[in-house]
Each structure stands twice: as structure tokens, then as C-alpha cells.
Design a protein around this motif. Structure first.
Motif, short mmCIF file in Angstrom:
data_model
loop_
_atom_site.label_atom_id
_atom_site.label_comp_id
_atom_site.label_asym_id
_atom_site.label_seq_id
_atom_site.Cartn_x
_atom_site.Cartn_y
_atom_site.Cartn_z
N GLU A 1 -1.68 -55.23 34.52
CA GLU A 1 -1.87 -56.47 35.25
C GLU A 1 -0.55 -57.22 35.42
OE1 GLU A 1 -4.45 -57.60 36.91
OE2 GLU A 1 -5.42 -55.71 36.40
N HIS A 2 0.28 -57.24 34.37
CA HIS A 2 1.58 -57.91 34.49
C HIS A 2 2.50 -57.14 35.43
CE1 HIS A 2 1.29 -61.18 31.53
NE2 HIS A 2 0.45 -60.38 30.88
N ALA A 3 2.47 -55.82 35.35
CA ALA A 3 3.32 -55.01 36.22
C ALA A 3 2.93 -55.18 37.68
CB ALA A 3 3.24 -53.54 35.81
N ARG A 4 1.62 -55.24 37.94
CA ARG A 4 1.14 -55.39 39.31
C ARG A 4 1.59 -56.73 39.89
NH1 ARG A 4 -3.12 -57.78 41.15
NH2 ARG A 4 -4.02 -58.05 39.08
N ARG A 5 1.47 -57.78 39.08
CA ARG A 5 1.91 -59.09 39.55
C ARG A 5 3.42 -59.13 39.75
NH1 ARG A 5 -2.24 -61.01 35.97
NH2 ARG A 5 -0.72 -61.41 34.32
N ALA A 6 4.16 -58.48 38.86
CA ALA A 6 5.61 -58.45 39.00
C ALA A 6 6.02 -57.72 40.28
CB ALA A 6 6.24 -57.77 37.79
N GLN A 7 5.34 -56.61 40.58
CA GLN A 7 5.65 -55.87 41.80
C GLN A 7 5.34 -56.71 43.03
OE1 GLN A 7 6.92 -52.33 42.08
NE2 GLN A 7 7.47 -53.58 43.84
#
Length: 296
Positions: free
Chosen positions: A66-72
Motif C-alpha cells: 500500500e505504501h509502495a503503490r502510493r509512493a509510485q
């Protein structure tokens, strides 16, 4: 998380197979496996549960995903904003919308806008109201065209138009000759409806509740054109936007649209956007154009 890890990790998390992810990333499987091992070592936790050749995100992996998706999404937004600053005449608008708007409303809106902004391109997608809302909130779409107004928080909303609603009935139905009808007069009929999660289904359920009955759903379809065809074939009645003329296909007649006399028998059609995301110049221009067009 180093930005270089984002793309391959998200790809692996969504495909859940090292081989398939390696093929898509143009890597060999051992290289991707080593990349994952280094990432997990750096974090100090396992991100996936292993089931032979298949991987599934575990509790740690789901949080990280979830954090990686938002960062991308943030990095993608930054890249678009930089591109807009470098050349304001260019840009991309990711517009997602209900299937029912694909025949007339979206083509007209995009065509009118591009007459003055031809270098701005569009990435279009269609889905149910709940999915359209989710795409806007998670950053995979810039704007959504939906009806009715979503209940989710974190969204901006602007009504563009209101569409009157009708009861779609077969040509030989007892109500087909009426100038208007109250929904309660069809309380004993079987309904053809869109599934839960679609805007038209939410409106149908709300109008029926106001009319003090629960509709008997005989058939469901995710496509309003199919709903019209099923009604025309005599398989039930349906709620239908009066401005959307049902298509006639084949030898059978299409449904008859009888305007509803019930209070509130209309649907608000509007644009939604994330209240937390900074729109690109291209998105701002299209959104402002849609607002101005709605006021004419």
C-alpha cells in the motif's frame, strides 16, 4: 524505499509469480529473486508467503504494498507535473467513468475540449461507480465521471448536469402508453437492474425505498445497453435515463421509456477528483472546461 524498487516490487506483488513478473520486467528469474531477497533482508521481514512457484503477500507485504503503490502514484504525478511545466500545451488526463457515459457524454465532452487543446491526450477507462471512485482515490485516475455523488470521503465533486429518469417497459406493457408513471405502480413487476456497486442500482434502490417497496430483481447486467435489450424482450422493467435513447438491435422492438413522476426521479452526473492530490495543468484545464461547459 529506493525508487528503483517500486516498479519491480509492485509488479511482483500484483502478478504473484516470479516467472511472470520477470518476463514482464524483462529480467531473468534468479535476478528478480535476488532483488526480492535483498529487499526483505534490508527490511528485516518476509513480504511474501511462498507456495511453490506462487507468492502471496503476507501481513507485512500488504502494508508495504500500500505504501509502495502510493509512493509510485506520487512519483508519477510529479513526472506529469514536470512535463506540464516544461510544455503546458501537452499533458495527459486519466478519466474514468461509468459505462453509460461512454456512448454520448464522454465523447462529446472530450471532443469539445480537444478542439482547443488538441495536444492534451486522454487515458480512458470504464467501470462501476464504486470502482471509478476507488481509482480516483488511489491515484490511478485523475478524474471520474459518476452518478450519483459518491458517499466516500476525500473527494471533490461538481455536478455537471442532471438526467431525468424513466421506467423502461416492454412495448406491450400495460404502462407503455402512459405519459408518466409513479414507480410504485410497478411494485409488482420484475426488474432488470445493474448489480450492487453501480450508480443506477443505488438510485433504483433509493427510489424504491422512497416508494415503500423492495424491487424484485429478475436479472442483472453490468451494461445498460443489455438492460434495455432484456426489457425490450419482455423480461422485466428497468430504471433508465430519459436522455439516453435505448438502442434497438435485431427484429424485436426496444423498450418504451415512460418518465417517472416521483420526487427526485433524476440523477446528478458530476466530476470527482481526489481532494488530497495536486492536479496537473492538463487536468486543471479539462476540469475547468467541464465546469464552464456545464454552466452554458
Amino acid at each position: 524505499m529506493p525508487s528503483d524498487d517500486l516498479h519491480w516490487f509492485l509488479t511482483l506483488a500484483e502478478l504473484e509469480r516470479v516467472g511472470a513478473a520477470a518476463d514482464q520486467l524483462h529480467l531473468v528469474q534468479p535476478t528478480l529473486s535476488r532483488m526480492l531477497a535483498r529487499l526483505e533482508h534490508r527490511l528485516g521481514v518476509r513480504l511474501f508467503d511462498r507456495h511453490g512457484k506462487r507468492l502471496t503477500l503476507n501481513e507485512f507485504g500488504r502494508v508495504y504494498y500500500e505504501h509502495a503503490r502510493r509512493a509510485q502514484a506520487e512519483l508519477d504525478a510529479a513526472a506529469r507535473e514536470l512535463a506540464d511545466l516544461a510544455n503546458p500545451a501537452k499533458g495527459v488526463v486519466r478519466l474514468t467513468f461509468l459505462h453509460t457515459f461512454g456512448a454520448r457524454l464522454v465523447p462529446q465532452l472530450v471532443a469539445d475540449f480537444r478542439r482547443g487543446s488538441g495536444r492534451i491526450t486522454f487515458v480512458l477507462s470504464q467501470d462501476a461507480a464504486a470502482a471509478v471512485t476507488a481509482r480516483v482515490l488511489d491515484g490511478s485516475a485523475d478524474l471520474g465521471l459518476v452518478s450519483p455523488k459518491p458517499a466516500a470521503s476525500g473527494l471533490g465533486w461538481r455536478t455537471l448536469l442532471r438526467q431525468r429518469l424513466a421506467l423502461a417497459v416492454p412495448a406491450d406493457h400495460r404502462l407503455a402508453g402512459r405519459r408518466q408513471v409513479r414507480l410504485a405502480e410497478a411494485a409488482d413487476a420484475e426488474f432488470v437492474a445493474m448489480p450492487a456497486g453501480f450508480g443506477m442500482r443505488r438510485i433504483l434502490d433509493d427510489l424504491c425505498a422512497a416508494a415503500d417497496f423492495r424491487p424484485r430483481i429478475a436479472l442483472e447486467s453490468t451494461d445498460l445497453v443489455t438492460v434495455a435489450g432484456l426489457v425490450g424482450a419482455g423480461l422485466g422493467v428497468a430504471l433508465y435515463p430519459l436522455e439516453e435513447e435505448p438502442p434497438v438491435r435485431g427484429p424485436q422492438p426496444g423498450p418504451v421509456l415512460v418518465p417517472l413522476a416521483d420526487p427526485g426521479a433524476s440523477r446528478a452526473v458530476g466530476l470527482i477528483w481526489s481532494a488530497d492530490a495536486a492536479p496537473s495543468e492538463a487536468v486543471r484545464r479539462f476540469r475547468d472546461f467541464a465546469f464552464d461547459r456545464a454552466q452554458r
